[in-house]
Write an enzyme that holds these catalytic residues in place. Structure first.
Site, PDB file in Angstrom:
ATOM      1  N   SER A 154       0.807  -1.221   0.000  1.00  0.00           N
ATOM      2  CA  SER A 154       0.000   0.000   0.000  1.00  0.00           C
ATOM      3  C   SER A 154       0.840   1.271   0.000  1.00  0.00           C
ATOM      4  O   SER A 154       0.314   2.349  -0.289  1.00  0.00           O
ATOM      5  CB  SER A 154      -0.951   0.013   1.195  1.00  0.00           C
ATOM      6  OG  SER A 154      -0.246   0.192   2.406  1.00  0.00           O
ATOM      7  N   LYS A 176       0.769   4.461   6.773  1.00  0.00           N
ATOM      8  CA  LYS A 176       0.209   5.362   5.758  1.00  0.00           C
ATOM      9  C   LYS A 176       0.879   6.727   5.860  1.00  0.00           C
ATOM     10  O   LYS A 176       1.611   7.018   6.794  1.00  0.00           O
ATOM     11  CB  LYS A 176      -1.305   5.528   5.936  1.00  0.00           C
ATOM     12  CG  LYS A 176      -2.093   4.230   5.958  1.00  0.00           C
ATOM     13  CD  LYS A 176      -2.087   3.488   4.637  1.00  0.00           C
ATOM     14  CE  LYS A 176      -2.890   2.203   4.733  1.00  0.00           C
ATOM     15  NZ  LYS A 176      -2.789   1.385   3.510  1.00  0.00           N
TER      16      LYS A 176
END
Length: 230
Positions: free
Chosen positions: A41, A95
């Site tokens: 990701s 993230k």
């Protein structure tokens, strides 16, 4: 009696080791730690198999093994790569901070707008492309440089994947943050699970400690050792 004495002698002899291990666990819990990244990701910034270093005191010193903060520390900034549990299921995630408290965020065709202003983008190449998993390298992919404030980083777009490439403007509440992965079409982030409270942010990732390539019998990627993430 001799057995009991022997056990006591071993405990005394190993108490320094036990103390060291206890202090190490406390240090990893509250100050600094490392974690393996199993998903893509954050491609191309972080590649599967990277083990990254995390500064757990970056946003305030915590009581070991708890979320109780002793100090406030600095606030997360746009562009920081942070560690936190998913608001959806508690899974540990990595993230990038995109939106700060009070920001209005929208996405239009992969392009981010913050407080009505479009971020700067430029087509680019990534040196990490050859290190991506074979399955990812088999997909159509594009790289862009995205500028958040004064900092620029690469993002990856997978145009053939089904993904959320646009959303209406949302305002980040006080004390919360909007997170996104650098692999924009391969990231479950704030587009799907919402905002992330500051108190749940564990720390800031800042460097790759080492990296192993699972597609090549876990061969070390020596060029990634100790490389900065930003």
């Amino acid at each position: 009696m001799k057995l009991l004495r022997r056990l006591l002698d071993e405990v005394v002899a190993n108490k320094s080791l036990l103390l060291f291990l206890g202090l190490m666990l406390m240090f990893r819990s509250a100050v600094a730690d490392w974690m393996q990244v199993p998903t893509g990701s954050m491609n191309p910034t972080i590649v599967e198999g990277d083990r990254i270093l995390v500064d757990k005191a970056a946003y305030g010193l915590r009581v070991p093994f708890t979320n109780v903060r002793l100090t406030h520390g600095g606030d997360p900034q746009r562009g920081d790569i942070v560690i936190f549990p998913s608001p959806k299921d508690g899974t540990t995630l990595v993230k990038r901070v995109v939106g700060l408290p009070g920001d209005t965020i929208t996405l239009r065709g992969e392009r981010l707008y913050i407080n009505g202003a479009a971020l700067d983008y430029a087509s680019t190449q990534s040196s990490a492309d050859a290190q991506l998993p074979i399955a990812t390298r088999g997909e159509q992919r594009e790289y862009f440089t995205e500028t958040l404030g004064d900092a620029a980083h690469a993002i990856m777009v997978l145009p053939r994947r089904n993904a959320m490439r646009s959303f209406a403007p949302v305002t980040v509440p006080a004390g919360q943050y909007f997170m996104m992965g650098d692999s924009r079409d391969n990231s479950e982030d704030s587009r799907y699970f919402g905002f992330v409270p500051r108190e749940t942010i564990v720390g800031r990732a800042y460097r790759v400690a080492y990296s192993l390539d699972a597609d090549r019998w876990y061969r070390p990627r020596t060029d990634r050792f100790f490389s900065p993430l930003n």
